[in-house]
Design a protein around this motif. Structure first.
Motif, mmCIF file in Angstrom:
data_model
loop_
_atom_site.group_PDB
_atom_site.id
_atom_site.type_symbol
_atom_site.label_atom_id
_atom_site.label_comp_id
_atom_site.label_asym_id
_atom_site.label_seq_id
_atom_site.Cartn_x
_atom_site.Cartn_y
_atom_site.Cartn_z
ATOM 1 N N GLN A 32 0.827 -1.203 0.000
ATOM 2 C CA GLN A 32 0.000 0.000 0.000
ATOM 3 C C GLN A 32 0.866 1.259 0.000
ATOM 4 O OE1 GLN A 32 -3.458 0.733 0.467
ATOM 5 N NE2 GLN A 32 -4.386 -1.203 1.053
ATOM 6 N N PRO A 33 0.339 2.358 -0.532
ATOM 7 C CA PRO A 33 1.074 3.628 -0.486
ATOM 8 C C PRO A 33 1.392 4.038 0.954
ATOM 9 C CG PRO A 33 -0.759 3.767 -2.021
ATOM 10 C CD PRO A 33 -0.925 2.466 -1.302
ATOM 11 N N ASP A 34 2.455 4.811 1.121
ATOM 12 C CA ASP A 34 2.818 5.313 2.449
ATOM 13 C C ASP A 34 1.648 6.098 3.037
ATOM 14 O OD1 ASP A 34 5.201 4.293 1.591
ATOM 15 O OD2 ASP A 34 6.315 6.162 1.688
ATOM 16 N N ARG A 35 1.475 5.954 4.367
ATOM 17 C CA ARG A 35 0.363 6.614 5.052
ATOM 18 C C ARG A 35 0.873 7.490 6.180
ATOM 19 N NH1 ARG A 35 -3.453 5.503 1.227
ATOM 20 N NH2 ARG A 35 -3.920 3.286 1.068
ATOM 21 N N MET A 57 14.844 -5.130 -2.854
ATOM 22 C CA MET A 57 13.744 -5.597 -3.698
ATOM 23 C C MET A 57 13.032 -4.426 -4.354
ATOM 24 S SD MET A 57 12.059 -8.396 -1.110
ATOM 25 C CE MET A 57 13.100 -9.540 -0.184
ATOM 26 N N GLU A 58 12.564 -4.611 -5.579
ATOM 27 C CA GLU A 58 11.775 -3.589 -6.253
ATOM 28 C C GLU A 58 10.398 -3.495 -5.596
ATOM 29 O OE1 GLU A 58 9.621 -2.697 -10.567
ATOM 30 O OE2 GLU A 58 11.219 -4.213 -10.456
ATOM 31 N N VAL A 59 9.930 -2.272 -5.355
ATOM 32 C CA VAL A 59 8.649 -2.043 -4.690
ATOM 33 C C VAL A 59 7.742 -1.213 -5.586
ATOM 34 C CG1 VAL A 59 7.503 -0.955 -2.708
ATOM 35 C CG2 VAL A 59 9.663 -2.186 -2.378
ATOM 36 N N ALA A 60 6.474 -1.605 -5.679
ATOM 37 C CA ALA A 60 5.450 -0.815 -6.368
ATOM 38 C C ALA A 60 4.308 -0.570 -5.395
ATOM 39 C CB ALA A 60 4.948 -1.543 -7.609
ATOM 40 N N GLN A 61 3.742 0.648 -5.446
ATOM 41 C CA GLN A 61 2.687 1.031 -4.501
ATOM 42 C C GLN A 61 1.488 1.651 -5.219
ATOM 43 O OE1 GLN A 61 5.871 3.196 -2.050
ATOM 44 N NE2 GLN A 61 4.412 2.562 -0.464
ATOM 45 N N PRO A 62 0.846 0.899 -6.099
ATOM 46 C CA PRO A 62 -0.316 1.461 -6.802
ATOM 47 C C PRO A 62 -1.480 1.722 -5.842
ATOM 48 C CG PRO A 62 -0.160 -0.898 -7.192
ATOM 49 C CD PRO A 62 1.104 -0.503 -6.481
ATOM 50 N N LEU A 63 -2.250 2.741 -6.147
ATOM 51 C CA LEU A 63 -3.450 3.033 -5.361
ATOM 52 C C LEU A 63 -4.515 1.971 -5.565
ATOM 53 C CD1 LEU A 63 -3.697 6.868 -6.046
ATOM 54 C CD2 LEU A 63 -3.250 5.805 -3.822
ATOM 55 N N ARG A 66 -7.285 -2.127 -10.051
ATOM 56 C CA ARG A 66 -8.463 -2.216 -10.919
ATOM 57 C C ARG A 66 -8.327 -1.218 -12.072
ATOM 58 N NH1 ARG A 66 -12.389 -5.305 -8.481
ATOM 59 N NH2 ARG A 66 -13.765 -4.715 -10.205
ATOM 60 N N MET A 67 -8.089 -1.754 -13.256
ATOM 61 C CA MET A 67 -7.904 -0.890 -14.429
ATOM 62 C C MET A 67 -9.194 -0.216 -14.861
ATOM 63 S SD MET A 67 -5.160 -3.111 -16.677
ATOM 64 C CE MET A 67 -6.079 -4.666 -16.567
ATOM 65 N N ASP A 68 -10.342 -0.705 -14.363
ATOM 66 C CA ASP A 68 -11.625 -0.092 -14.714
ATOM 67 C C ASP A 68 -12.076 0.930 -13.677
ATOM 68 O OD1 ASP A 68 -12.122 -1.809 -12.635
ATOM 69 O OD2 ASP A 68 -13.835 -2.821 -13.567
ATOM 70 N N SER A 69 -11.178 1.327 -12.783
ATOM 71 C CA SER A 69 -11.523 2.318 -11.766
ATOM 72 C C SER A 69 -12.012 3.609 -12.416
ATOM 73 C CB SER A 69 -10.314 2.619 -10.882
ATOM 74 O OG SER A 69 -10.597 3.675 -9.982
ATOM 75 N N ILE A 76 -4.798 4.664 -14.045
ATOM 76 C CA ILE A 76 -3.459 4.765 -14.658
ATOM 77 C C ILE A 76 -2.459 3.918 -13.877
ATOM 78 C CG2 ILE A 76 -1.516 6.345 -15.012
ATOM 79 C CD1 ILE A 76 -3.613 8.523 -15.648
ATOM 80 N N GLU A 77 -2.492 4.025 -12.545
ATOM 81 C CA GLU A 77 -1.553 3.249 -11.725
ATOM 82 C C GLU A 77 -1.836 1.753 -11.821
ATOM 83 O OE1 GLU A 77 -0.840 4.571 -7.778
ATOM 84 O OE2 GLU A 77 -0.779 6.697 -8.303
#
Length: 316
Positions: A32-35, A57-63, A66-69, A76-77
């Motif tokens: 999850q994104p930083d909070r 390690m590579e890290v990804a933090q998409p919001l 769901r591409m249909d958001s 986009i993320e």
């Protein structure tokens, strides 16, 4: 095996650590994104992110995934995360308390395995550890399960049981289950490598749902039986912390036990400190042993009473 890992809190970080130490290749970690957190409300990385970055390690933090958001930024993320996953050519995704819904598009890329902190089908959902203690369950455990679009409805691959002791809080039980989940996911992937990881459907009987914990639930109603309140004190330790009003002041109650006594619900029957603070309930009485006033520290009852006398007061 190439393992993509998706998780956020300490429960998940334990599993990530065990997978890494077992030698699995982890090309990507989703979290999850930083909070904002703490008194200063500064942005804080999740426990999973902290471990991943500390070990290169590579890290990804998409919001969202769901591409249909309907939210353009989330869409986009999600699309970027999906394309990254497609490019990885990984063998399995391991998910533990990630906090985001995995859509069908993600589930279809590679097998997805979840580490769930309950004996499924009991306590599907967000807060299985809290709810097991609150309900008075005598045991719980960890289920390694295949993921599908339903809420924790997938087939069970491994399951191990753990007794819930009278002294257990959500905090202590969390630590036991986190350690167990880490060990079990390594075992599951080893079996998967050998083509020996089976799965059985969850039974239809016995399904319960562990709703997310709200802060409002932590307000204790002393008209309820003492045993109900005792379980809630343990279930809401460390979050959100059970509490009651004494003299108009919110007092957090971190630990308690059952005892005898009668009086109007909420009445302080005894405030002797060393023996705890006895409060009458709808049935029986609760002995409060660790408390905290606003702006103060968690203190044993005897220390708490030195700065917050409760004699003659009632909890409401």
């Amino acid at each position: 095996m190439r393992v993509v890992f998706a998780g956020t809190p300490e429960f998940a970080a334990c599993a990530l650590r065990d997978l890494h130490e077992a030698g699995f290749e982890i090309p990507l970690v989703l979290t999850q994104p930083d909070r904002p957190a703490g008194r200063g409300m500064q942005l804080q990385a999740s426990a999973v992110k902290q471990y991943a970055l500390a070990h290169g390690m590579e890290v990804a933090q998409p919001l969202s995934l769901r591409m249909d958001s309907k939210d353009p930024q989330r869409a986009i993320e999600a699309r970027a995360a999906h394309e990254r996953l497609l490019a990885l050519d990984y063998d399995v995704m391991v998910v533990a308390a990630y906090g985001l819904i995995l859509p069908r598009a993600t589930l279809d890329i590679a097998p997805c395995i979840n580490i769930h902190g309950s004996l499924l089908p009991r306590w599907r959902g967000a807060a299985p550890i809290h709810r097991a203690i609150e309900a008075g369950d005598r045991e719980t455990g960890v289920t390694i399960m295949g993921m599908e679009e339903g809420l924790d409805t997938g087939p069970m691959m491994l399951i191990e049981r753990v007794a819930i002791e009278d002294a257990d809080t959500t905090g202590s039980l969390h630590d036991k289950l986190a350690a167990l989940g880490g060990r079990m996911i390594v075992e599951a992937l080893r079996s998967m490598e050998q083509g020996a990881l089976g799965a059985v459907p969850q039974p239809e009987a016995g399904v319960t749902y562990a709703a997310k914990i709200s802060k409002e639930e932590a307000k204790l109603d002393f008209s309820l039986p003492a045993e109900v309140l005792w379980r809630r004190v343990r279930a809401f330790n460390p979050f959100p912390g059970a509490h009651g009003l004494a003299g108009g002041v919110t007092v957090k109650i971190w630990n308690a036990g059952l005892t005898t006594g009668s009086g109007a619900p909420g009445q302080v029957l005894s405030a002797e400190g060393q023996q705890g603070i006895v409060v009458a309930c709808g049935e029986g009485a609760l002995r409060l042993t660790e408390l905290q006033k606003p702006g103060g520290k968690r203190l044993p009852a005897a220390e708490f009473l030195k700065s917050f006398p409760l004699a003659g007061l009632s909890f409401s």
